[in-house]
Scaffold this motif. Structure first.
Motif, mmCIF file in Angstrom:
data_model
loop_
_atom_site.group_PDB
_atom_site.id
_atom_site.type_symbol
_atom_site.label_atom_id
_atom_site.label_comp_id
_atom_site.label_asym_id
_atom_site.label_seq_id
_atom_site.Cartn_x
_atom_site.Cartn_y
_atom_site.Cartn_z
ATOM 1 N N ALA A 1 -7.101 1.317 1.689
ATOM 2 C CA ALA A 1 -6.991 1.033 3.530
ATOM 3 C C ALA A 1 -8.250 0.906 4.102
ATOM 4 O O ALA A 1 -8.209 0.161 5.259
ATOM 5 C CB ALA A 1 -5.666 2.197 4.090
ATOM 6 N N SER A 2 -9.121 2.119 3.888
ATOM 7 C CA SER A 2 -10.528 1.701 4.763
ATOM 8 C C SER A 2 -10.925 0.606 4.526
ATOM 9 O O SER A 2 -11.816 0.344 5.708
ATOM 10 C CB SER A 2 -10.896 2.768 4.224
ATOM 11 N N THR B 1 -7.537 6.206 -4.729
ATOM 12 C CA THR B 1 -7.869 4.635 -4.773
ATOM 13 C C THR B 1 -7.042 4.250 -3.032
ATOM 14 O O THR B 1 -7.520 2.641 -1.818
ATOM 15 C CB THR B 1 -6.858 4.316 -5.666
ATOM 16 N N ALA B 2 -5.546 4.738 -3.039
ATOM 17 C CA ALA B 2 -5.004 3.702 -1.719
ATOM 18 C C ALA B 2 -5.505 3.807 -0.320
ATOM 19 O O ALA B 2 -6.017 3.150 0.501
ATOM 20 C CB ALA B 2 -3.636 4.293 -1.972
ATOM 21 N N GLU B 3 -6.320 5.067 -0.260
ATOM 22 C CA GLU B 3 -6.919 4.952 1.272
ATOM 23 C C GLU B 3 -7.936 4.390 0.988
ATOM 24 O O GLU B 3 -8.782 4.099 2.202
ATOM 25 C CB GLU B 3 -7.487 7.272 0.863
ATOM 26 N N GLN B 4 -8.994 4.341 -0.365
ATOM 27 C CA GLN B 4 -10.076 3.313 -0.167
ATOM 28 C C GLN B 4 -9.414 2.319 0.222
ATOM 29 O O GLN B 4 -10.259 1.340 1.057
ATOM 30 C CB GLN B 4 -11.075 3.637 -1.361
ATOM 31 N N MET C 1 1.085 -1.284 0.151
ATOM 32 C CA MET C 1 0.058 -0.236 0.164
ATOM 33 C C MET C 1 0.854 1.195 -0.235
ATOM 34 O O MET C 1 0.426 1.984 -1.088
ATOM 35 C CB MET C 1 -0.792 0.059 1.040
ATOM 36 N N ASP C 2 1.439 1.536 0.755
ATOM 37 C CA ASP C 2 2.360 1.907 1.111
ATOM 38 C C ASP C 2 3.357 2.416 -0.259
ATOM 39 O O ASP C 2 3.624 2.950 -1.056
ATOM 40 C CB ASP C 2 3.605 2.511 1.844
ATOM 41 N N ARG C 3 3.346 1.659 -1.155
ATOM 42 C CA ARG C 3 4.542 1.535 -2.109
ATOM 43 C C ARG C 3 3.984 2.441 -3.156
ATOM 44 O O ARG C 3 4.176 3.764 -4.137
ATOM 45 C CB ARG C 3 4.439 0.786 -2.535
ATOM 46 N N MET C 4 2.182 2.389 -3.061
ATOM 47 C CA MET C 4 1.509 3.028 -4.434
ATOM 48 C C MET C 4 0.878 4.146 -3.203
ATOM 49 O O MET C 4 1.374 5.064 -4.833
ATOM 50 C CB MET C 4 0.156 2.835 -4.215
ATOM 51 N N ILE C 5 1.020 4.767 -2.685
ATOM 52 C CA ILE C 5 1.003 6.319 -1.551
ATOM 53 C C ILE C 5 2.316 6.855 -2.313
ATOM 54 O O ILE C 5 2.541 8.054 -2.634
ATOM 55 C CB ILE C 5 0.958 5.999 -0.258
ATOM 56 N N TYR C 6 3.664 6.602 -2.053
ATOM 57 C CA TYR C 6 4.778 6.996 -2.256
ATOM 58 C C TYR C 6 4.880 7.616 -4.202
ATOM 59 O O TYR C 6 5.485 8.179 -4.136
ATOM 60 C CB TYR C 6 5.963 6.090 -1.520
ATOM 61 N N ILE C 7 4.561 6.298 -4.815
ATOM 62 C CA ILE C 7 5.110 6.638 -5.763
ATOM 63 C C ILE C 7 3.444 7.867 -6.678
ATOM 64 O O ILE C 7 4.155 8.385 -7.231
ATOM 65 C CB ILE C 7 5.299 5.141 -6.913
ATOM 66 N N ALA C 8 2.535 7.530 -6.130
ATOM 67 C CA ALA C 8 1.427 8.460 -6.818
ATOM 68 C C ALA C 8 2.049 10.098 -5.989
ATOM 69 O O ALA C 8 1.879 11.159 -6.492
ATOM 70 C CB ALA C 8 0.087 8.314 -6.064
ATOM 71 N N MET C 9 2.279 10.165 -4.591
ATOM 72 C CA MET C 9 2.872 11.413 -4.232
ATOM 73 C C MET C 9 3.867 12.309 -4.735
ATOM 74 O O MET C 9 4.133 13.115 -5.219
ATOM 75 C CB MET C 9 3.077 11.302 -1.517
ATOM 76 N N THR C 10 4.993 11.348 -4.913
ATOM 77 C CA THR C 10 6.337 11.887 -5.936
ATOM 78 C C THR C 10 5.761 12.085 -7.465
ATOM 79 O O THR C 10 6.255 13.319 -7.991
ATOM 80 C CB THR C 10 7.519 10.673 -5.712
ATOM 81 N N GLY C 11 4.952 11.726 -7.951
ATOM 82 C CA GLY C 11 4.075 11.854 -9.280
ATOM 83 C C GLY C 11 3.789 12.848 -9.504
ATOM 84 O O GLY C 11 3.929 13.967 -10.180
ATOM 85 N N ALA C 12 2.762 13.191 -8.638
ATOM 86 C CA ALA C 12 1.984 14.656 -8.612
ATOM 87 C C ALA C 12 3.477 15.860 -8.584
ATOM 88 O O ALA C 12 2.842 16.762 -9.385
ATOM 89 C CB ALA C 12 0.834 13.577 -7.018
ATOM 90 N N SER C 13 3.979 15.638 -7.041
ATOM 91 C CA SER C 13 5.335 16.248 -7.232
ATOM 92 C C SER C 13 5.171 16.522 -8.234
ATOM 93 O O SER C 13 5.747 18.324 -8.326
ATOM 94 C CB SER C 13 5.769 16.476 -5.786
ATOM 95 N N GLN C 14 5.950 16.114 -9.079
ATOM 96 C CA GLN C 14 6.825 16.051 -9.930
ATOM 97 C C GLN C 14 6.049 16.936 -11.272
ATOM 98 O O GLN C 14 6.728 17.637 -12.287
ATOM 99 C CB GLN C 14 7.770 14.892 -10.047
ATOM 100 N N ALA C 15 5.191 16.560 -11.213
ATOM 101 C CA ALA C 15 4.125 16.871 -12.276
ATOM 102 C C ALA C 15 3.700 18.139 -11.916
ATOM 103 O O ALA C 15 3.640 18.597 -13.217
ATOM 104 C CB ALA C 15 3.010 15.852 -12.490
ATOM 105 N N GLN D 1 -12.007 -2.259 7.520
ATOM 106 C CA GLN D 1 -12.848 -2.476 7.975
ATOM 107 C C GLN D 1 -13.059 -4.139 7.523
ATOM 108 O O GLN D 1 -14.264 -4.781 9.218
ATOM 109 C CB GLN D 1 -13.860 -2.053 6.915
ATOM 110 N N ILE D 2 -12.558 -5.243 7.095
ATOM 111 C CA ILE D 2 -12.564 -6.628 7.001
ATOM 112 C C ILE D 2 -11.666 -7.103 8.071
ATOM 113 O O ILE D 2 -11.739 -8.182 8.992
ATOM 114 C CB ILE D 2 -11.872 -6.803 5.424
ATOM 115 N N LEU D 3 -10.825 -5.875 9.473
ATOM 116 C CA LEU D 3 -9.997 -6.513 10.342
ATOM 117 C C LEU D 3 -10.841 -5.898 11.503
ATOM 118 O O LEU D 3 -10.863 -6.923 12.091
ATOM 119 C CB LEU D 3 -8.653 -5.863 10.047
ATOM 120 N N THR D 4 -11.960 -5.815 11.292
ATOM 121 C CA THR D 4 -12.935 -5.338 12.207
ATOM 122 C C THR D 4 -13.652 -6.252 12.516
ATOM 123 O O THR D 4 -13.936 -6.945 13.731
ATOM 124 C CB THR D 4 -13.454 -3.825 12.472
#
Length: 244
Positions: free
Chosen positions: A234-235, A229-232, A1-15, A239-242
């Motif tokens: 994770a949410s 999508t990553a946030e959804q 999950m964190d890989r998606m967040i990190y890549i998307a975050m840096t991709g948005a920043s560099q865009a 819920q499944i774990l709960t």
């Protein structure tokens, strides 16, 4: 999950950074002699313990577009355009720098300057002109002056330093001027010629830059959707774990 967040975050920043590059090119679309800045994306690994599978996006400035701009007639005596390869030497920050902007003016002290206020360098330093004189610039950069009372008599007052260093050795400074990367000074080149009464327009392709701007905006929006999508995900996982 964190890989998606990190890549998307840096991709948005560099865009966003790439949009800034394109915006700067568009802002200088009417600047005489301007050379468009080029940039690209690249993926780099994250260095650190436990980060071998992580990567991030970085913007890499790959240089400038040195293709010539279109020559535009101005019929102004103090306008010159470099024909083909070559640069005009100016004095900036105590040193020598190079530009393709040949729109000159004469200040109150008779010093030949660019429109941005930089002294134009001649064979023996900055070129100084006698007050009240009419100026003409030859194809080899020779600056001649004649008095209004006797226009038939002209005197050479200097010669603009024209250089032609290898473009691969040049880098753009924060002031928009070019200098050799090794800090050296280019030698005058007698083969460089100028056209009087004309200016070289910017080589920025406005239509292409606008299309790039739209493309990078969509790229930025795509990265934000990945973050959502990553946030959804994770949410829903929480819920499944709960429920379990």
């Amino acid at each position: 999950m964190d890989r998606m967040i990190y890549i998307a975050m840096t991709g948005a920043s560099q865009a966003m950074n790439r949009q800034a590059t394109v915006s700067n090119n568009l802002a200088n679309a009417a600047t005489p002699g301007f050379r468009a800045e080029l940039a690209a994306f690249r993926a780099l690994p994250v260095v650190g313990e436990g980060a071998a599978t992580r990567a991030y996006v970085a913007q890499q400035t790959v240089g400038s577009d040195f293709s010539p701009g279109v020559l535009q007639q101005t019929n102004r005596d103090l306008d010159v355009a470099v024909e083909g390869a070559g640069w005009i030497a100016v004095q900036a920050n105590g040193g020598e720098a190079y530009t393709r902007d040949g729109s000159f003016e004469i200040d109150a002290n008779g010093l030949l300057r660019t429109r941005s206020g930089l002294p134009v360098i001649g064979d023996a330093g900055p070129i100084t002109l006698p007050p009240g004189s009419r100026i003409s610039i030859a194809r080899d950069g020779t600056v001649s002056a004649s008095l209004a009372s006797n226009p038939s008599q002209t005197n050479d007052v200097g010669r603009i330093k024209l250089v032609n260093p290898d473009e691969r050795t040049l880098e753009r400074g924060s002031d928009g001027l070019f200098r050799p990367r090794d800090g050296s000074t280019a030698q005058a080149d007698a083969s460089v010629k100028v056209s009087n009464g004309s200016l070289e327009r910017s080589n920025v392709n406005v239509v292409e830059s606008l299309v790039d701007m739209i493309g990078y905006q969509r790229h930025y929006e795509m990265q934000l959707k990945l973050l959502q999508t990553a946030e959804q995900n994770a949410s829903r996982s929480a819920q499944i774990l709960t429920l379990s």
